[in-house]
Scaffold this motif. Structure first.
Motif, PDB file in Angstrom:
ATOM      1  N   LEU A 157      17.045  22.936 -53.671  1.00 42.58           N
ATOM      2  CA  LEU A 157      17.590  22.045 -54.233  1.00 42.58           C
ATOM      3  C   LEU A 157      18.966  21.928 -54.800  1.00 42.58           C
ATOM      4  CD1 LEU A 157      14.413  21.084 -56.567  1.00 42.58           C
ATOM      5  CD2 LEU A 157      15.043  20.181 -54.146  1.00 42.58           C
ATOM      6  N   TYR A 158      19.797  23.022 -54.292  1.00 41.76           N
ATOM      7  CA  TYR A 158      21.165  23.303 -54.764  1.00 41.76           C
ATOM      8  C   TYR A 158      22.255  23.247 -53.650  1.00 41.76           C
ATOM      9  CZ  TYR A 158      18.265  24.326 -58.691  1.00 41.76           C
ATOM     10  OH  TYR A 158      17.506  24.401 -59.887  1.00 41.76           O
ATOM     11  N   ASP A 159      23.255  22.915 -54.083  1.00 40.35           N
ATOM     12  CA  ASP A 159      24.545  22.955 -53.064  1.00 40.35           C
ATOM     13  C   ASP A 159      25.808  23.135 -53.785  1.00 40.35           C
ATOM     14  OD1 ASP A 159      25.858  20.103 -53.266  1.00 40.35           O
ATOM     15  OD2 ASP A 159      23.696  19.785 -53.178  1.00 40.35           O
ATOM     16  N   THR A 160      26.684  23.910 -53.108  1.00 41.08           N
ATOM     17  CA  THR A 160      28.151  23.987 -53.849  1.00 41.08           C
ATOM     18  C   THR A 160      29.052  23.847 -52.759  1.00 41.08           C
ATOM     19  OG1 THR A 160      27.103  25.590 -55.220  1.00 41.08           O
ATOM     20  CG2 THR A 160      29.533  25.795 -55.007  1.00 41.08           C
ATOM     21  N   GLU A 161      30.074  23.133 -53.032  1.00 40.13           N
ATOM     22  CA  GLU A 161      31.115  22.661 -52.205  1.00 40.13           C
ATOM     23  C   GLU A 161      32.529  23.035 -52.757  1.00 40.13           C
ATOM     24  OE1 GLU A 161      32.970  18.858 -49.943  1.00 40.13           O
ATOM     25  OE2 GLU A 161      30.811  19.147 -49.780  1.00 40.13           O
ATOM     26  N   VAL A 162      33.371  23.848 -52.179  1.00 40.39           N
ATOM     27  CA  VAL A 162      34.676  24.413 -52.459  1.00 40.39           C
ATOM     28  C   VAL A 162      35.902  23.954 -51.471  1.00 40.39           C
ATOM     29  CG1 VAL A 162      36.029  26.236 -53.581  1.00 40.39           C
ATOM     30  CG2 VAL A 162      33.263  26.156 -53.886  1.00 40.39           C
ATOM     31  N   ALA A 163      36.773  23.441 -52.098  1.00 39.19           N
ATOM     32  CA  ALA A 163      37.889  23.326 -51.112  1.00 39.19           C
ATOM     33  C   ALA A 163      38.683  24.621 -50.866  1.00 39.19           C
ATOM     34  CB  ALA A 163      39.041  22.478 -51.859  1.00 39.19           C
ATOM     35  N   PRO A 164      39.048  24.925 -49.658  1.00 37.82           N
ATOM     36  CA  PRO A 164      39.606  26.254 -49.532  1.00 37.82           C
ATOM     37  C   PRO A 164      40.978  26.359 -50.312  1.00 37.82           C
ATOM     38  CG  PRO A 164      39.049  25.195 -47.609  1.00 37.82           C
ATOM     39  CD  PRO A 164      39.023  24.107 -48.453  1.00 37.82           C
ATOM     40  N   GLN A 165      41.747  25.301 -50.875  1.00 42.20           N
ATOM     41  CA  GLN A 165      43.155  25.510 -51.452  1.00 42.20           C
ATOM     42  C   GLN A 165      42.793  25.993 -52.983  1.00 42.20           C
ATOM     43  OE1 GLN A 165      42.124  22.839 -49.971  1.00 42.20           O
ATOM     44  NE2 GLN A 165      42.237  21.087 -51.144  1.00 42.20           N
ATOM     45  N   ASP A 166      41.231  25.725 -53.387  1.00 45.15           N
ATOM     46  CA  ASP A 166      40.818  26.059 -54.671  1.00 45.15           C
ATOM     47  C   ASP A 166      40.378  27.576 -54.658  1.00 45.15           C
ATOM     48  OD1 ASP A 166      41.509  23.513 -55.456  1.00 45.15           O
ATOM     49  OD2 ASP A 166      39.272  22.639 -55.346  1.00 45.15           O
ATOM     50  N   ILE A 167      40.062  28.137 -53.685  1.00 43.03           N
ATOM     51  CA  ILE A 167      39.799  29.753 -53.776  1.00 43.03           C
ATOM     52  C   ILE A 167      40.893  30.638 -54.038  1.00 43.03           C
ATOM     53  CG2 ILE A 167      38.820  31.631 -52.180  1.00 43.03           C
ATOM     54  CD1 ILE A 167      37.406  29.230 -50.723  1.00 43.03           C
ATOM     55  N   GLN A 168      40.302  31.573 -55.098  1.00 40.89           N
ATOM     56  CA  GLN A 168      41.564  32.304 -55.396  1.00 40.89           C
ATOM     57  C   GLN A 168      41.511  33.728 -54.669  1.00 40.89           C
ATOM     58  OE1 GLN A 168      40.774  32.358 -59.570  1.00 40.89           O
ATOM     59  NE2 GLN A 168      41.849  30.401 -60.023  1.00 40.89           N
ATOM     60  N   SER A 169      40.225  34.116 -54.357  1.00 41.70           N
ATOM     61  CA  SER A 169      40.081  35.466 -53.750  1.00 41.70           C
ATOM     62  C   SER A 169      38.532  35.156 -52.801  1.00 41.70           C
ATOM     63  CB  SER A 169      40.161  36.529 -54.876  1.00 41.70           C
ATOM     64  OG  SER A 169      39.139  36.649 -55.661  1.00 41.70           O
ATOM     65  N   VAL A 170      38.537  36.140 -52.078  1.00 44.82           N
ATOM     66  CA  VAL A 170      37.374  36.356 -51.360  1.00 44.82           C
ATOM     67  C   VAL A 170      36.992  37.757 -51.094  1.00 44.82           C
ATOM     68  CG1 VAL A 170      36.176  36.051 -49.224  1.00 44.82           C
ATOM     69  CG2 VAL A 170      37.637  34.269 -50.064  1.00 44.82           C
TER      70      VAL A 170
END
Length: 469
Positions: free
Chosen positions: A376-389
């Motif tokens: 029942l869950y989902d997460t969406e992130v814009a690439p420019q908001d990613i600080q590290s992987v």
């Protein structure tokens, strides 16, 4: 292991309580045997003795078999939760229906035997007997309703602690504990109000006996409900202490809260069994019992009397329980609606957890968005908001608490919070490695695949879409 322990405890408690309430000894008392009025000499007839012996043997066998089945079903939690939940629901339905069928079926057989042999005690009553002097007696009736302000007030005063307010406003995970605690205390208050306003029941031609039994019942119900509410308030205060002092509600806090919330169940069971024993003692010493043969209204196992204005009456087979007058308009409709609601809830939960167990995860990585979803869950992130992987072999060492999500031992899905690392979202197979940690300004996103090669591919895709940002 935690799910196994929780459900094992629940099953053992449930079987024990049902056996104490429905499967215990059924001696001849108050002119009745198994809720059926009989002359004393009829209760000693060979066919009645044989029927009761058969009932006791079947009862012991039924509860022993269901105790073993309840424990066996819990072992399935070590495999998957959804198959366990389906089997547990089936066991629960079989157990509840079987316990009622054993008791009510034997009650009906004994009633039919009574009518066939003509063991009628007087004429069937069409109304409840009254003792006006007993009804006027109100002294010594247990704690007053106003005392329930104390536990409700104690729960509300937790909000006066600055640390608690700060925790609730910044993390929010404690609202459920305090809110459910307040709802429980209000429910116990309302139940006490309903029971305190019911009429006195007549057991004897002696007013003193009627007063003693009714006073006993009101005192036990009143103190049981009030003490349960106070322990409920203590559970809320234990959680508030962790919020204010440690600024954290972890597994230890939840464990203490759960133990304190389970204590009212022990208080209730002890109070009801003690009340039933004392009630039998008072009535056994009564020199002038009042025997009113109203079995015709209980012949089906439930109360059905169109001449009685009451909606709720004291149960014949379980004297500290209450039964609805099924002759009242809407009684059957309400009962069927309640049972249907419970059935729909159980089926819905089974379907949901089947989806959680076998639905898998969905991951989409593009230059515009990184989206992860499961159950029942989902997460969406814009690439420019990613600080590290980061590619990790295991979760960072921390005390993680689920704030809104799923943790069935195999998967972690939804919203979590680490005591040191803060808020995070997880879509993880706990037995799989490696896993990805995507840091954003609002927390960390953890996800992986059961296939390590697929996780490595996602890692490369994330590095590609975040390169140069």
């Amino acid at each position: 292991m935690l799910l196994f322990i929780i459900f094992l405890f629940c099953d053992l408690l449930m079987v024990g309580v049902f056996f104490a309430v429905y499967g215990g000894k059924r001696p001849y008392a108050e002119g009745m045997l198994l809720g059926v009025h009989l002359p004393r000499e009829a209760a000693d007839q060979a066919e009645v003795v044989a029927l009761m012996d058969t009932f006791r043997r079947r009862t012991r066998r039924f509860y022993l078999v269901n105790l073993i089945l309840g424990v066996a079903v819990c072992l399935v939690t070590f495999w998957r939760f959804s198959p366990f939940l389906i089997l547990w629901c089936l066991w629960l339905v079989e157990f509840v229906i079987g316990a009622q069928w054993l008791l009510l079926g034997t009650h009906r057989t004994l009633y039919d035997l009574k009518m066939a042999r003509g063991w009628v005690v007087g004429e069937p009553a069409t109304f409840a007997a009254a003792d006006t002097r007993a009804s006027a007696q109100r002294r010594g009736q247990g704690p007053g309703l106003v005392w329930h302000l104390l536990p409700c007030g104690l729960i509300l005063t937790t909000l006066l602690l600055p640390g608690v307010r700060d925790f609730l406003l910044t993390q929010g995970s404690g609202w459920g504990l305090l809110g459910s605690g307040l709802a429980i205390s209000l429910t116990l208050w309302a139940l006490h109000a309903v029971l305190s306003r019911r009429g006195n029941k007549v057991y004897s031609q002696d007013t003193a006996v009627n007063q003693a039994v009714n006073r006993l019942e009101r005192q036990v119900w009143g103190w049981t409900l009030l003490l349960s509410s106070l322990f409920n308030a203590a559970a809320c205060w234990s959680a508030a202490w962790w919020m204010a002092r440690a600024h954290w509600v972890g597994h230890t806090a939840y464990g203490i809260y759960l133990v304190l919330e389970l204590l009212p169940a022990a208080i209730f069971l002890t109070g009801m069994l003690g009340m039933a024993r004392r009630r039998r003692q008072i009535l056994a010493a009564d020199p002038a019992p009042l025997v009113v043969d109203d079995d015709v209204y209980w012949r089906k196992g439930w109360y059905e009397n169109p001449n009685d204005p009451r909606w709720l009456v004291q149960d014949r087979l379980v004297p500290y329980n209450y039964s609805m007058n099924m002759a009242k308009p809407g009684a059957w409709g309400g009962t069927i609606a309640l049972l249907a609601g419970v059935g729909i809830l159980l089926v819905g939960l089974c379907v949901l957890f089947l989806w959680a167990d076998f639905g898998g995860s969905s991951v989409s990585i593009t230059s515009e968005r990184v989206a992860v979803s499961a159950f029942l869950y989902d997460t969406e992130v814009a690439p420019q908001d990613i600080q590290s992987v980061t590619l990790l072999e295991a979760l960072p060492e921390d005390d993680y608490v689920r704030t809104n999500g799923l943790d069935d031992g195999r998967r972690l899905i939804g919203h979590f919070r680490g005591r040191e690392t803060g808020p995070c979202e997880m879509y993880l197979y706990t037995a799989a490695s490696p896993l990805l940690a995507v840091e954003t300004g609002e927390g960390t996103l953890y996800f992986n695949s059961q296939d390590p090669a697929q996780t490595q591919t996602w890692y490369a895709d994330l590095l590609a879409v975040t390169a140069g940002m």
